[in-house]
Write a protein that holds these residues in place. Structure first.
Motif, PDB file in Angstrom:
ATOM      1  N   THR A 158       0.842  -1.194   0.000  1.00  0.00           N
ATOM      2  CA  THR A 158       0.000   0.000   0.000  1.00  0.00           C
ATOM      3  C   THR A 158       0.878   1.245   0.000  1.00  0.00           C
ATOM      4  OG1 THR A 158      -1.938   1.035   1.032  1.00  0.00           O
ATOM      5  CG2 THR A 158      -0.253   0.224   2.539  1.00  0.00           C
ATOM      6  N   VAL A 159       0.285   2.376  -0.149  1.00  0.00           N
ATOM      7  CA  VAL A 159       1.028   3.639   0.008  1.00  0.00           C
ATOM      8  C   VAL A 159       0.263   4.550   0.959  1.00  0.00           C
ATOM      9  CG1 VAL A 159       2.406   3.849  -2.104  1.00  0.00           C
ATOM     10  CG2 VAL A 159       0.001   4.510  -2.147  1.00  0.00           C
ATOM     11  N   HIS A 160       1.016   5.243   1.798  1.00  0.00           N
ATOM     12  CA  HIS A 160       0.441   6.265   2.674  1.00  0.00           C
ATOM     13  C   HIS A 160       1.041   7.582   2.207  1.00  0.00           C
ATOM     14  CE1 HIS A 160       0.740   2.529   5.077  1.00  0.00           C
ATOM     15  NE2 HIS A 160      -0.409   2.899   5.610  1.00  0.00           N
ATOM     16  N   VAL A 161       0.211   8.467   1.673  1.00  0.00           N
ATOM     17  CA  VAL A 161       0.767   9.728   1.177  1.00  0.00           C
ATOM     18  C   VAL A 161       0.639  10.829   2.231  1.00  0.00           C
ATOM     19  CG1 VAL A 161       0.465   9.155  -1.267  1.00  0.00           C
ATOM     20  CG2 VAL A 161      -1.377  10.340  -0.042  1.00  0.00           C
ATOM     21  N   SER A 162       1.566  11.781   2.153  1.00  0.00           N
ATOM     22  CA  SER A 162       1.620  12.842   3.166  1.00  0.00           C
ATOM     23  C   SER A 162       1.116  14.172   2.603  1.00  0.00           C
ATOM     24  CB  SER A 162       3.054  12.988   3.679  1.00  0.00           C
ATOM     25  OG  SER A 162       3.895  13.425   2.622  1.00  0.00           O
ATOM     26  N   ILE A 163       0.309  14.098   1.531  1.00  0.00           N
ATOM     27  CA  ILE A 163      -0.206  15.317   0.900  1.00  0.00           C
ATOM     28  C   ILE A 163      -0.945  16.164   1.945  1.00  0.00           C
ATOM     29  CG2 ILE A 163      -1.919  16.143  -0.800  1.00  0.00           C
ATOM     30  CD1 ILE A 163      -0.986  13.737  -2.579  1.00  0.00           C
ATOM     31  N   GLY A 164      -0.512  17.411   2.100  1.00  0.00           N
ATOM     32  CA  GLY A 164      -1.051  18.291   3.139  1.00  0.00           C
ATOM     33  C   GLY A 164      -0.044  18.511   4.259  1.00  0.00           C
ATOM     34  N   GLN A 165       0.919  17.590   4.385  1.00  0.00           N
ATOM     35  CA  GLN A 165       1.875  17.649   5.502  1.00  0.00           C
ATOM     36  C   GLN A 165       3.291  18.028   5.048  1.00  0.00           C
ATOM     37  OE1 GLN A 165      -0.415  13.992   7.885  1.00  0.00           O
ATOM     38  NE2 GLN A 165       1.806  13.937   7.783  1.00  0.00           N
ATOM     39  N   GLU A 166       3.434  18.474   3.806  1.00  0.00           N
ATOM     40  CA  GLU A 166       4.774  18.659   3.223  1.00  0.00           C
ATOM     41  C   GLU A 166       5.645  19.662   3.981  1.00  0.00           C
ATOM     42  OE1 GLU A 166       1.887  18.956   1.569  1.00  0.00           O
ATOM     43  OE2 GLU A 166       1.908  17.735  -0.247  1.00  0.00           O
ATOM     44  N   ALA A 167       5.006  20.652   4.624  1.00  0.00           N
ATOM     45  CA  ALA A 167       5.798  21.696   5.292  1.00  0.00           C
ATOM     46  C   ALA A 167       6.596  21.135   6.468  1.00  0.00           C
ATOM     47  CB  ALA A 167       4.894  22.832   5.773  1.00  0.00           C
ATOM     48  N   VAL A 168       6.110  20.054   7.063  1.00  0.00           N
ATOM     49  CA  VAL A 168       6.833  19.487   8.211  1.00  0.00           C
ATOM     50  C   VAL A 168       8.141  18.854   7.724  1.00  0.00           C
ATOM     51  CG1 VAL A 168       6.686  18.010  10.238  1.00  0.00           C
ATOM     52  CG2 VAL A 168       4.599  19.014   9.305  1.00  0.00           C
ATOM     53  N   ALA A 169       8.029  18.032   6.680  1.00  0.00           N
ATOM     54  CA  ALA A 169       9.225  17.371   6.141  1.00  0.00           C
ATOM     55  C   ALA A 169      10.243  18.403   5.650  1.00  0.00           C
ATOM     56  CB  ALA A 169       8.831  16.439   5.002  1.00  0.00           C
ATOM     57  N   VAL A 170       9.760  19.344   4.840  1.00  0.00           N
ATOM     58  CA  VAL A 170      10.677  20.314   4.221  1.00  0.00           C
ATOM     59  C   VAL A 170      11.247  21.281   5.261  1.00  0.00           C
ATOM     60  CG1 VAL A 170      10.742  22.270   2.603  1.00  0.00           C
ATOM     61  CG2 VAL A 170       9.718  20.091   1.903  1.00  0.00           C
ATOM     62  N   GLY A 171      10.413  21.707   6.195  1.00  0.00           N
ATOM     63  CA  GLY A 171      10.876  22.653   7.218  1.00  0.00           C
ATOM     64  C   GLY A 171      11.886  22.034   8.157  1.00  0.00           C
ATOM     65  N   VAL A 172      11.575  20.858   8.678  1.00  0.00           N
ATOM     66  CA  VAL A 172      12.482  20.224   9.647  1.00  0.00           C
ATOM     67  C   VAL A 172      13.787  19.816   8.960  1.00  0.00           C
ATOM     68  CG1 VAL A 172      12.857  18.215  11.128  1.00  0.00           C
ATOM     69  CG2 VAL A 172      10.659  19.411  11.201  1.00  0.00           C
ATOM     70  N   ILE A 173      13.671  19.127   7.841  1.00  0.00           N
ATOM     71  CA  ILE A 173      14.870  18.580   7.210  1.00  0.00           C
ATOM     72  C   ILE A 173      15.703  19.697   6.574  1.00  0.00           C
ATOM     73  CG2 ILE A 173      15.698  16.944   5.441  1.00  0.00           C
ATOM     74  CD1 ILE A 173      13.258  15.162   6.293  1.00  0.00           C
ATOM     75  N   GLY A 174      15.019  20.778   6.162  1.00  0.00           N
ATOM     76  CA  GLY A 174      15.743  21.945   5.649  1.00  0.00           C
ATOM     77  C   GLY A 174      16.656  22.566   6.700  1.00  0.00           C
ATOM     78  N   ALA A 175      16.325  22.332   7.961  1.00  0.00           N
ATOM     79  CA  ALA A 175      17.132  22.909   9.056  1.00  0.00           C
ATOM     80  C   ALA A 175      18.259  21.973   9.487  1.00  0.00           C
ATOM     81  CB  ALA A 175      16.224  23.220  10.248  1.00  0.00           C
ATOM     82  N   MET A 176      18.334  20.795   8.874  1.00  0.00           N
ATOM     83  CA  MET A 176      19.356  19.813   9.279  1.00  0.00           C
ATOM     84  C   MET A 176      20.629  19.974   8.456  1.00  0.00           C
ATOM     85  SD  MET A 176      16.906  16.445   9.561  1.00  0.00           S
ATOM     86  CE  MET A 176      18.166  15.383  10.276  1.00  0.00           C
ATOM     87  N   GLY A 177      21.721  19.510   9.018  1.00  0.00           N
ATOM     88  CA  GLY A 177      22.982  19.502   8.283  1.00  0.00           C
ATOM     89  C   GLY A 177      23.086  18.233   7.453  1.00  0.00           C
ATOM     90  N   GLU A 178      24.056  18.226   6.520  1.00  0.00           N
ATOM     91  CA  GLU A 178      24.193  17.067   5.637  1.00  0.00           C
ATOM     92  C   GLU A 178      24.563  15.798   6.397  1.00  0.00           C
ATOM     93  OE1 GLU A 178      26.553  16.757   1.822  1.00  0.00           O
ATOM     94  OE2 GLU A 178      25.555  18.720   1.618  1.00  0.00           O
ATOM     95  N   ALA A 179      25.330  15.952   7.468  1.00  0.00           N
ATOM     96  CA  ALA A 179      25.781  14.770   8.228  1.00  0.00           C
ATOM     97  C   ALA A 179      24.729  14.297   9.235  1.00  0.00           C
ATOM     98  CB  ALA A 179      27.083  15.093   8.953  1.00  0.00           C
ATOM     99  N   ASP A 180      23.617  15.028   9.335  1.00  0.00           N
ATOM    100  CA  ASP A 180      22.544  14.611  10.248  1.00  0.00           C
ATOM    101  C   ASP A 180      21.706  13.513   9.583  1.00  0.00           C
ATOM    102  OD1 ASP A 180      23.480  16.546  11.952  1.00  0.00           O
ATOM    103  OD2 ASP A 180      22.007  18.062  11.336  1.00  0.00           O
ATOM    104  N   THR A 181      20.990  12.757  10.410  1.00  0.00           N
ATOM    105  CA  THR A 181      20.258  11.615   9.858  1.00  0.00           C
ATOM    106  C   THR A 181      18.776  11.653  10.246  1.00  0.00           C
ATOM    107  OG1 THR A 181      20.918  10.292  11.770  1.00  0.00           O
ATOM    108  CG2 THR A 181      22.259  10.068   9.791  1.00  0.00           C
ATOM    109  N   VAL A 182      17.980  10.949   9.441  1.00  0.00           N
ATOM    110  CA  VAL A 182      16.520  10.925   9.626  1.00  0.00           C
ATOM    111  C   VAL A 182      16.030   9.488   9.736  1.00  0.00           C
ATOM    112  CG1 VAL A 182      14.327  11.302   8.387  1.00  0.00           C
ATOM    113  CG2 VAL A 182      16.040  13.105   8.415  1.00  0.00           C
ATOM    114  N   LEU A 183      15.129   9.268  10.683  1.00  0.00           N
ATOM    115  CA  LEU A 183      14.379   8.005  10.745  1.00  0.00           C
ATOM    116  C   LEU A 183      12.906   8.346  10.615  1.00  0.00           C
ATOM    117  CD1 LEU A 183      16.539   6.356  13.434  1.00  0.00           C
ATOM    118  CD2 LEU A 183      15.645   5.055  11.502  1.00  0.00           C
ATOM    119  N   SER A 184      12.219   7.627   9.761  1.00  0.00           N
ATOM    120  CA  SER A 184      10.858   8.005   9.407  1.00  0.00           C
ATOM    121  C   SER A 184       9.865   6.874   9.675  1.00  0.00           C
ATOM    122  CB  SER A 184      10.877   8.413   7.928  1.00  0.00           C
ATOM    123  OG  SER A 184       9.597   8.614   7.430  1.00  0.00           O
TER     124      SER A 184
END
Ligand SMILES: Cc1ncc(C[n+]2csc(CCOP(=O)(O)OP(=O)(O)O)c2C)c(N)n1
Ligand SMILES: [Mg+2]
Length: 322
Positions: A43-69
């Protein structure tokens, strides 16, 4: 545009933020259609409507930082720099996918880009992020780990074990709760006692803030501040108030019986892309061009995915640890 908003975002930054959110939205719309055509299994779970959270948070991270989703993680992956073609190929179970077609939407991992994976088990990214942060601290690596989780994970005991250890050991970790008010069809109000996740985090001495998750600029500003604190050993939690415009997954219509059309309509008026356009005063021609570019990225991703072969039989045991 007010002077206050103008001061918050310059045109180049606004275009960049818009473009990153638009790519996620177009990618997920196509992924949804690819699912309907039978190209995506599971299946797929889409995040349409929630894009600002991903882009805002990850935009503030450095390249060497990591994400678990989590299970709704395409936006986190794309924001962290995962190649759209390789991500779409993963959704389609193809060998050129980030996990060589063996993980799908809910087990997509791209370590080279600091994307440590999407996770199907609700809340499971949270303790893993504590482990990553502990390893970074012990090894003296300057890297912050960010774990995303939904409101559905707020009553999982593991969240509190994780907050406790993160605070006790001053770990470089940031927990991001994407509170979209529902876990499948259960509203957070019906399942959570007391004051909620921010108050609970504070009880462990973890700095915690609740923010408007539809405002990408606010998200990025808060994330930048808290990530910088985490880097210095002060773990933090962000509750981003957001909404999914689509159903939980493919089987759930956008306005399922558990939420009203009026509520959905109220939230779609707070679309993060439109809010940014209004806040930054982006002109229609610019927006149209950015949308067209985003659509082209998504279409190229799908074209790349469907030309990639399914994994050969000898792929079965590759990457498996016993
Ligand atoms: C431990 C566990 N329990 C139940 C499920 C089934 N499940 C999958 S998604 C989901 C809802 C998650 O809601 P939330 O955390 O709010 O994230 P959202 O779907 O809203 O993004 C549930 C209960 C699961 N995957 N893992
Ligand atoms: Mg939820």
């Amino acid at each position: 545009m007010t002077a206050q908003v103008q001061a918050r975002v310059d045109p180049d930054t606004a275009r960049d933020l818009y473009s990153r959110m638009a790519v996620i939205r177009r990618f997920e719309r196509l992924a949804y259609r690819a699912y309907e055509r039978g190209d995506v299994h599971g299946t797929v779970h889409v995040s349409i409507g929630q894009e600002a959270v991903a882009v805002g948070v990850i935009g503030a991270m450095g390249e060497a930082d990591t994400v678990l989703s989590h299970h709704r993680g395409h936006g986190h992956a794309l924001a962290k720099g995962v190649d759209p073609g390789q991500l779409m190929a993963e959704l389609c179970g193809r060998v050129d996918g980030v996990s060589r077609g063996k993980g799908g939407s809910m087990h997509s991992t791209d370590v080279a880009n600091g994307f440590l994976g999407t996770m199907a088990v609700v809340g499971s990214a949270v303790p893993l992020a504590v482990g990553v942060a502990l390893a970074n601290k012990v090894k003296g690596i300057d890297s912050v780990c960010v774990a995303f989780f939904g409101d559905g994970a707020v009553n999982q005991g593991v969240l509190y074990e994780s907050l406790n250890l993160a605070a006790l050991w001053s770990l470089p970790v940031v927990f991001v709760c994407e509170n979209n008010s529902y876990a499948i069809t259960t509203s957070a109000d019906e399942s959570t006692a007391g004051e909620g996740v921010v108050a609970r985090a504070k009880a462990f001495g973890v700095q915690a803030e609740s923010i408007d998750g539809q405002d990408v600029i606010a998200v990025e500003e808060t994330a930048a501040r808290l990530i910088s604190g985490a880097r210095a050993g002060r773990p933090a939690l962000i509750e981003a108030l957001t909404y999914r415009f689509m159903g939980h997954s493919r089987g759930d219509p956008p306005h399922g019986v558990y939420r009203t059309k009026a509520e959905l309509s109220e939230w779609t008026q707070r679309d993060p892309l439109t809010l940014l356009v209004d806040a930054a005063g982006l002109d229609p021609a610019t927006v149209e061009a950015l949308d067209a570019e985003a659509a082209a990225v998504a279409e190229a991703a799908l074209a790349f995915a469907v030309q990639s072969p399914v994994p050969a039989e000898d792929e079965l045991m590759r990457g498996v640890r016993a």
